[in-house]
Design a protein around this motif. Sequence first.
Motif, PDB file in Angstrom:
ATOM      1  N   LEU A 168       2.503   8.731  11.353  1.00 21.77           N
ATOM      2  CA  LEU A 168       1.053   8.896  11.315  1.00 21.77           C
ATOM      3  C   LEU A 168       0.590   9.681  10.094  1.00 21.77           C
ATOM      4  CD1 LEU A 168       0.415   9.669  15.097  1.00 21.77           C
ATOM      5  CD2 LEU A 168       0.177   7.479  13.912  1.00 21.77           C
ATOM      6  N   ARG A 169       1.519  10.073   9.237  1.00 21.36           N
ATOM      7  CA  ARG A 169       1.147  10.771   8.011  1.00 21.36           C
ATOM      8  C   ARG A 169       0.515   9.795   7.027  1.00 21.36           C
ATOM      9  NH1 ARG A 169       3.741  15.760   7.322  1.00 21.36           N
ATOM     10  NH2 ARG A 169       3.519  15.568   5.070  1.00 21.36           N
ATOM     11  N   ARG A 170      -0.391  10.284   6.202  1.00 24.74           N
ATOM     12  CA  ARG A 170      -1.007   9.447   5.165  1.00 24.74           C
ATOM     13  C   ARG A 170      -0.982  10.201   3.846  1.00 24.74           C
ATOM     14  NH1 ARG A 170      -3.499   5.099   7.485  1.00 24.74           N
ATOM     15  NH2 ARG A 170      -4.293   5.312   9.619  1.00 24.74           N
ATOM     16  N   THR A 171      -0.324   9.602   2.846  1.00 26.94           N
ATOM     17  CA  THR A 171      -0.421  10.143   1.494  1.00 26.94           C
ATOM     18  C   THR A 171      -1.635   9.524   0.802  1.00 26.94           C
ATOM     19  OG1 THR A 171       1.118   8.435   0.712  1.00 26.94           O
ATOM     20  CG2 THR A 171       2.046  10.585   1.300  1.00 26.94           C
ATOM     21  N   ARG A 172      -1.965  10.056  -0.374  1.00 29.07           N
ATOM     22  CA  ARG A 172      -3.164   9.603  -1.061  1.00 29.07           C
ATOM     23  C   ARG A 172      -3.002   8.175  -1.588  1.00 29.07           C
ATOM     24  NH1 ARG A 172      -3.904  15.202  -2.196  1.00 29.07           N
ATOM     25  NH2 ARG A 172      -1.683  15.245  -2.696  1.00 29.07           N
ATOM     26  N   PHE A 173      -4.130   7.452  -1.661  1.00 34.89           N
ATOM     27  CA  PHE A 173      -4.135   6.012  -1.909  1.00 34.89           C
ATOM     28  C   PHE A 173      -3.489   5.615  -3.233  1.00 34.89           C
ATOM     29  CE2 PHE A 173      -6.091   2.238  -3.808  1.00 34.89           C
ATOM     30  CZ  PHE A 173      -5.774   1.292  -2.850  1.00 34.89           C
ATOM     31  N   SER A 174      -2.663   4.590  -3.161  1.00 34.94           N
ATOM     32  CA  SER A 174      -2.098   3.936  -4.342  1.00 34.94           C
ATOM     33  C   SER A 174      -1.591   2.566  -3.906  1.00 34.94           C
ATOM     34  CB  SER A 174      -0.954   4.765  -4.932  1.00 34.94           C
ATOM     35  OG  SER A 174      -0.636   4.335  -6.233  1.00 34.94           O
ATOM     36  N   LEU A 175      -1.559   1.638  -4.841  1.00 33.66           N
ATOM     37  CA  LEU A 175      -1.272   0.239  -4.532  1.00 33.66           C
ATOM     38  C   LEU A 175      -0.351  -0.337  -5.599  1.00 33.66           C
ATOM     39  CD1 LEU A 175      -2.128  -2.476  -3.038  1.00 33.66           C
ATOM     40  CD2 LEU A 175      -4.037  -2.549  -4.649  1.00 33.66           C
ATOM     41  N   TYR A 176       0.592  -1.207  -5.187  1.00 39.30           N
ATOM     42  CA  TYR A 176       1.550  -1.778  -6.142  1.00 39.30           C
ATOM     43  C   TYR A 176       1.774  -3.260  -5.869  1.00 39.30           C
ATOM     44  CZ  TYR A 176       5.982  -2.526  -8.649  1.00 39.30           C
ATOM     45  OH  TYR A 176       6.971  -2.998  -9.493  1.00 39.30           O
ATOM     46  N   ALA A 179      -4.100   0.043   7.138  1.00 37.38           N
ATOM     47  CA  ALA A 179      -2.866   0.355   6.427  1.00 37.38           C
ATOM     48  C   ALA A 179      -2.238   1.642   6.948  1.00 37.38           C
ATOM     49  CB  ALA A 179      -3.141   0.491   4.932  1.00 37.38           C
ATOM     50  N   ARG A 180      -0.933   1.653   6.933  1.00 33.24           N
ATOM     51  CA  ARG A 180      -0.136   2.873   6.980  1.00 33.24           C
ATOM     52  C   ARG A 180       0.483   3.031   5.600  1.00 33.24           C
ATOM     53  NH1 ARG A 180       0.797   4.347  12.415  1.00 33.24           N
ATOM     54  NH2 ARG A 180       0.583   2.644  13.938  1.00 33.24           N
ATOM     55  N   ASP A 181       1.103   4.162   5.324  1.00 33.95           N
ATOM     56  CA  ASP A 181       1.837   4.294   4.085  1.00 33.95           C
ATOM     57  C   ASP A 181       2.950   3.250   4.029  1.00 33.95           C
ATOM     58  OD1 ASP A 181       0.220   6.435   3.607  1.00 33.95           O
ATOM     59  OD2 ASP A 181       1.826   7.899   3.353  1.00 33.95           O
ATOM     60  N   PHE A 182       3.123   2.639   2.887  1.00 38.08           N
ATOM     61  CA  PHE A 182       4.144   1.623   2.633  1.00 38.08           C
ATOM     62  C   PHE A 182       3.975   0.392   3.529  1.00 38.08           C
ATOM     63  CE2 PHE A 182       5.924   5.670   1.259  1.00 38.08           C
ATOM     64  CZ  PHE A 182       6.194   5.383  -0.073  1.00 38.08           C
ATOM     65  N   THR A 183       2.724  -0.006   3.694  1.00 41.07           N
ATOM     66  CA  THR A 183       2.432  -1.277   4.372  1.00 41.07           C
ATOM     67  C   THR A 183       2.640  -2.406   3.365  1.00 41.07           C
ATOM     68  OG1 THR A 183       0.838  -0.380   5.958  1.00 41.07           O
ATOM     69  CG2 THR A 183       0.587  -2.693   5.342  1.00 41.07           C
ATOM     70  N   ILE A 208       0.882  -1.163   0.000  1.00 37.65           N
ATOM     71  CA  ILE A 208       0.000   0.000   0.000  1.00 37.65           C
ATOM     72  C   ILE A 208       0.922   1.216   0.000  1.00 37.65           C
ATOM     73  CG2 ILE A 208      -1.924   1.180   1.127  1.00 37.65           C
ATOM     74  CD1 ILE A 208      -2.578  -1.705   0.429  1.00 37.65           C
ATOM     75  N   LEU A 209       1.055   1.876  -1.134  1.00 41.08           N
ATOM     76  CA  LEU A 209       1.967   3.012  -1.218  1.00 41.08           C
ATOM     77  C   LEU A 209       1.432   4.205  -0.431  1.00 41.08           C
ATOM     78  CD1 LEU A 209       2.782   2.738  -5.031  1.00 41.08           C
ATOM     79  CD2 LEU A 209       4.250   2.044  -3.125  1.00 41.08           C
ATOM     80  N   GLY A 210       0.131   4.465  -0.580  1.00 41.26           N
ATOM     81  CA  GLY A 210      -0.494   5.545   0.161  1.00 41.26           C
ATOM     82  C   GLY A 210      -1.760   5.045   0.814  1.00 41.26           C
ATOM     83  N   SER A 211      -1.982   5.418   2.067  1.00 40.32           N
ATOM     84  CA  SER A 211      -3.111   4.867   2.836  1.00 40.32           C
ATOM     85  C   SER A 211      -4.219   5.884   3.094  1.00 40.32           C
ATOM     86  CB  SER A 211      -2.600   4.347   4.185  1.00 40.32           C
ATOM     87  OG  SER A 211      -2.023   5.413   4.946  1.00 40.32           O
ATOM     88  N   GLY A 212      -4.055   7.116   2.579  1.00 35.17           N
ATOM     89  CA  GLY A 212      -4.982   8.177   2.916  1.00 35.17           C
ATOM     90  C   GLY A 212      -6.032   8.456   1.861  1.00 35.17           C
ATOM     91  N   SER A 213      -6.906   9.410   2.165  1.00 30.67           N
ATOM     92  CA  SER A 213      -7.969   9.796   1.247  1.00 30.67           C
ATOM     93  C   SER A 213      -7.601  11.087   0.530  1.00 30.67           C
ATOM     94  CB  SER A 213      -9.296   9.931   2.003  1.00 30.67           C
ATOM     95  OG  SER A 213      -9.225  10.980   2.951  1.00 30.67           O
ATOM     96  N   TYR A 214      -8.596  11.812   0.022  1.00 26.38           N
ATOM     97  CA  TYR A 214      -8.367  12.899  -0.927  1.00 26.38           C
ATOM     98  C   TYR A 214      -7.434  13.990  -0.413  1.00 26.38           C
ATOM     99  CZ  TYR A 214     -11.326  16.071   1.730  1.00 26.38           C
ATOM    100  OH  TYR A 214     -11.829  16.869   2.710  1.00 26.38           O
ATOM    101  N   SER A 215      -7.462  14.304   0.888  1.00 27.76           N
ATOM    102  CA  SER A 215      -6.682  15.429   1.401  1.00 27.76           C
ATOM    103  C   SER A 215      -5.329  15.011   1.956  1.00 27.76           C
ATOM    104  CB  SER A 215      -7.458  16.140   2.509  1.00 27.76           C
ATOM    105  OG  SER A 215      -7.593  15.293   3.636  1.00 27.76           O
ATOM    106  N   GLY A 216      -5.163  13.697   2.178  1.00 28.00           N
ATOM    107  CA  GLY A 216      -3.990  13.249   2.911  1.00 28.00           C
ATOM    108  C   GLY A 216      -4.077  13.667   4.370  1.00 28.00           C
TER     109      GLY A 216
END
Length: 257
Positions: free
Chosen positions: A33-41, A249-253, A5-13
């Motif tokens: 605890l930061r969350r970037t916008r959702f992306s998956l790899y 998820a956290r970022d980079f889970t 999970i590259l990014g675990s957050g929603s529209y605003s981060g």
Amino acid sequence: MKLVILGSGSYSGTPKPLCSCENCSRARINPLLRRTRFSLYFEKTLVDPSPDLHYHLERLNGKVERVFITHAHFDHIAGFPELQVFSELDVYSHNQAVETAKHLASLFLGGASPERRAWRYHEIPFNEWVELKNTSVFHFRTVHQPIENAGGFVFDVKGKRIAVTGDTGPEILDDKEAIRAMEGAELLIAEMTHREAIPRAHLGVKEAIELAKKVGAGYTVFAHISHSNHTHEVLEKRIREAGVIGEVARDFTWVEV
């Protein structure tokens, strides 16, 4: 097979600019605890090129050969031009997202002419299994207003089934065809955007947990978490109490499938 999970957050981060809510305030102090916008790899495949894609690719440092787009909201597609580092790419979605991706490439990269890059765009139908190289994919429609077309994917790759809800309202709980396609997947990536569900837009905590139970995946990862949701610790407690096997998820889970 590993998935991230590259990014675990929603529209605003998280933190959202100019916001002083509990999650945003904590995230400004603790980078974990930061969350970037959702992306998956996974397996050279990217799902949803978010606006934070340069940050994601910089740290992932992996090749992308295929891109799947759930819908054309900016937090799921605005990072598309960042894929310029790849000369060859296959892009898959419904017509609206495919045309938006083409427009972004044309606007910011001067198009995708054969002389510059071999990018191929493919429209895939809703509610049909489509055979691709080394992968079968089922594209199901979701209700996510105000956009006209949105969807999720079920990937069958290397004998493993990975389900990704994309953004969806609680109406998915009554979508028998989508549930049937996701049912029994080895891994479910489910949105859990808000504390409470927003009809025809997003799942709340209760509805995301209910979806996980209906799908019965071997493991569930909840993502697309809004800054206005409960804290990470509270969300983790909720899924434990519900008896769901999985995590928030956290970022980079990283997840082993």
